[in-house]
Write a protein that holds these residues in place. Structure first.
Motif, PDB file in Angstrom:
ATOM      1  N   SER A 268       0.873  -1.181   0.000  1.00  3.38           N
ATOM      2  CA  SER A 268       0.000   0.000   0.000  1.00  3.38           C
ATOM      3  C   SER A 268       0.907   1.227   0.000  1.00  3.38           C
ATOM      4  CB  SER A 268      -0.915   0.001   1.235  1.00  3.38           C
ATOM      5  OG  SER A 268      -1.774  -1.111   1.214  1.00  3.38           O
TER       6      SER A 268
ATOM      7  N   THR B  56     -10.037   0.541  -2.284  1.00  3.52           N
ATOM      8  CA  THR B  56     -10.635  -0.395  -1.333  1.00  3.52           C
ATOM      9  C   THR B  56     -12.080  -0.704  -1.693  1.00  3.52           C
ATOM     10  OG1 THR B  56      -9.226   0.572   0.387  1.00  3.52           O
ATOM     11  CG2 THR B  56     -11.023  -0.853   1.115  1.00  3.52           C
TER      12      THR B  56
ATOM     13  N   LEU C 257      -9.269  -4.492  -3.574  1.00  4.57           N
ATOM     14  CA  LEU C 257      -7.815  -4.355  -3.552  1.00  4.57           C
ATOM     15  C   LEU C 257      -7.158  -5.229  -4.617  1.00  4.57           C
ATOM     16  CD1 LEU C 257      -7.199  -4.371   0.304  1.00  4.57           C
ATOM     17  CD2 LEU C 257      -6.897  -2.447  -1.243  1.00  4.57           C
TER      18      LEU C 257
ATOM     19  N   GLY D 201     -14.700  -5.734  -1.317  1.00  2.03           N
ATOM     20  CA  GLY D 201     -14.926  -4.689  -2.302  1.00  2.03           C
ATOM     21  C   GLY D 201     -15.851  -5.159  -3.417  1.00  2.03           C
TER      22      GLY D 201
END
Length: 421
Positions: free
Chosen positions: A164, A361, A365, A412
Motif C-alpha cells: 500500500s 478499497t 484491492l 470490495g
C-alpha cells in the motif's frame, strides 16, 4: 544515486512558489497579514448580515456584514481567491446584478484587496434541484475519471507487490509540479510540458523501484515495514517539494477558462479535455491489461507471483513495468487534478490520497477494474453529496459509503474474498 539526482532536479527547476494553508472559518483570518474586504450596500443603505465566503489556495473562511455593511476576511497569502455572496441572505427584492454573486479576485501590490458586489432590484433566479443534480453529476464523473488514473496505479502496485504505497500521493504532485515548471517557468507549450511531466513521472517510478523497493523485496522485508517505509518516503518527498517550491499555489496555463453551457451542465474547455483524455487513457490501460503479453503477465503476477515465476514470467521485470506505468498515470492524474482544483501546490497529492485509497478499497484491492469502478462511485458521491451536505463534509460522506459497502462486501465490489500470493 537517485535521491541526489532527484534533489538536483528539484533544485534546478524550482522557480515557483506554492501554498496550502487552512484556518477555522470562525476566526475569519484575523491572524493573517493579507485581507479581502468589501462594503455591501443597496441604494446607499448598508445591508447587515449578508453572508460572504472566501475560498482559494487551500483556504476557506466566511463571515457576515456588520451594521455598516462592511466585511473583512484575512487570508494566509497573496493569490487568487473566489469570493461568494450568499444571495439567500440578501433582503427580499435585492439581487446581485447579472447573477454575479461569485467573484474571482487577485491581490495586487498591496496587502489589502477590495471586493464589491453590484446589487439591484429584481427577482432572484434559483437553479432547480434537477439542474444542480445533472451539473454535479457530470462534474463528479469528471473527478471520478481523474481519480481512477491515480487509483489504478495504486491498485496495480498493490496487486503485484502487496504494498500500500502512501508515496503515491507525491507521484501525483510530481506530475503537476513538473508541468508547471516546464510550461510556466521554462515557457514550453502546455501539451509538451504535460508529456515531459508524464515521462519524468515514469522515470521517477522506475528509479524508486530500482533504488528502494526492489532491494527491499529481495531482502524479504514484510509488507507492514514496506508500508511504513512508503509513509516515510511520502513525508520526505512532500517536504522536499515544499522546501524547493515553497508553500504557495500557482495556476497552470489555461486554468480559469470561461465555462461552456450545455443546458444545465456547465463545463470549461479544460474539463471537456480532461474527461476525454481520461477516457482514452483508461481504455488504453484496459487494452494493455487484457490484450498485451505484458498485461496478461501483470495479471498473472497479481494472481500468484510464485506460480507466475514458475511459469517463466520475469516477475521483477513485470513489477518494474507496473511501477513505471503506475507513476506515469499518477503524474497525469496530478495534471488533471491541478486543473480541477484548480492550482498546483506542494501537498496537493496528499489532499487526494484518502479518496484514492477509498476508491481502491471500495472497488477491490489489487484489481485495476475495481479501482475504476470505485473511483467513479467516490467521484460521483463527493460531488453529489454537496446537494445535501456542506462542501467541507463531502469527503467524510464518501468514506461513510466506503464503510457501508465493506460491511456487506469486505472484499470490495470486484474484489475476491482472498488474495492469492
Amino acid at each position: 544515486m537517485l535521491v541526489i539526482l532527484f534533489v538536483t532536479l528539484l533544485a534546478a527547476l524550482s522557480m515557483a512558489t506554492f501554498s496550502a494553508a487552512s484556518a477555522h472559518a470562525d476566526e475569519v483570518g484575523t491572524e493573517y497579514d493579507f485581507t479581502l474586504s468589501g462594503n455591501v450596500k443597496f441604494n446607499g443603505e448598508a445591508l447587515d448580515g449578508v453572508a460572504i465566503a472566501v475560498d482559494g489556495n487551500g483556504y476557506t473562511a466566511d463571515t457576515v456584514t456588520d451594521a455598516a455593511g462592511k466585511w473583512a476576511i484575512g487570508v494566509p497569502e497573496k493569490g487568487t481567491y473566489e469570493v461568494t455572496l450568499d444571495e439567500e441572505t440578501l433582503p427580499k427584492g435585492v439581487v446581485v446584478a447579472k447573477g454575479g454573486n461569485v467573484i474571482d479576485t487577485e491581490f495586487g501590490l498591496t496587502d489589502r484587496k477590495s471586493v464589491n458586489f453590484f446589487l439591484g432590484e429584481g427577482t432572484r433566479n434559483t437553479v432547480s434541484f434537477f439542474d444542480q443534480f445533472v451539473n454535479r453529476f457530470v462534474n463528479g464523473l469528471n473527478f471520478g475519471l481523474l481519480l481512477a488514473l491515480a487509483a489504478i496505479g495504486v491498485s496495480l502496485i498493490f496487486g503485484t507487490t502487496g504494498l500500500s504505497n502512501f508515496a503515491h500521493a507525491e507521484m501525483i504532485t510530481f506530475g503537476a509540479l513538473m508541468t508547471l515548471v516546464f510550461s510556466v517557468n521554462l515557457g514550453l507549450p502546455i501539451w509538451l510540458a504535460i508529456l515531459i511531466a508524464i515521462a519524468l513521472s515514469g522515470v521517477l517510478g522506475y528509479g524508486l523501484d530500482t533504488v528502494i523497493w526492489k532491494p527491499l523485496r529481495r531482502k524479504g522485508v514484510a509488507v507492514i515495514p514496506l508500508m511504513i517505509v512508503s509513509i516515510g518516503l511520502s513525508l520526505a518527498l512532500r517536504y522536499l517539494y515544499q522546501y524547493f517550491f515553497g508553500g504557495s499555489t500557482s495556476q497552470l496555463p489555461g486554468a480559469g477558462m470561461t465555462d461552456l453551457k450545455f443546458g444545465p451542465i456547465s463545463l470549461s474547455p479544460i474539463d471537456l479535455a480532461s474527461m476525454g483524455i481520461s477516457i482514452v487513457v483508461l481504455l488504453a490501460v484496459a487494452f494493455f491489461l487484457l490484450r498485451t503479453r505484458i498485461g496478461k503477465a501483470t495479471r498473472a503476477v497479481s494472481d500468484n507471483p510464485s506460480l507466475a515465476s514458475a511459469s517463466g514470467i520475469d516477475v521483477d521485470n513485470v513489477i518494474r513495468i507496473v511501477w513505471v506505468v503506475g507513476a506515469a498515470l499518477a503524474g497525469l492524474s496530478g495534471v488533471l487534478w491541478a486543473y480541477f482544483r484548480p492550482g498546483v501546490s506542494w501537498d496537493m497529492g496528499f489532499q487526494m490520497l484518502l479518496l484514492v485509497f477509498a476508491a481502491v478499497t471500495l472497488g477491490g484491492l489489487g484489481t485495476a477494474f475495481g479501482a475504476l469502478v470505485g473511483s467513479l462511485i467516490v467521484g460521483l458521491f463527493v460531488e453529489l453529496s454537496t446537494l445535501w451536505l456542506p462542501s467541507d463534509m463531502k469527503v467524510v460522506g464518501a468514506l461513510v459509503i466506503l464503510i457501508l459497502v465493506l460491511l456487506f462486501r469486505p472484499q470490495g465490489i470486484l474484489g475476491r474474498k482472498e488474495r492469492i500470493g
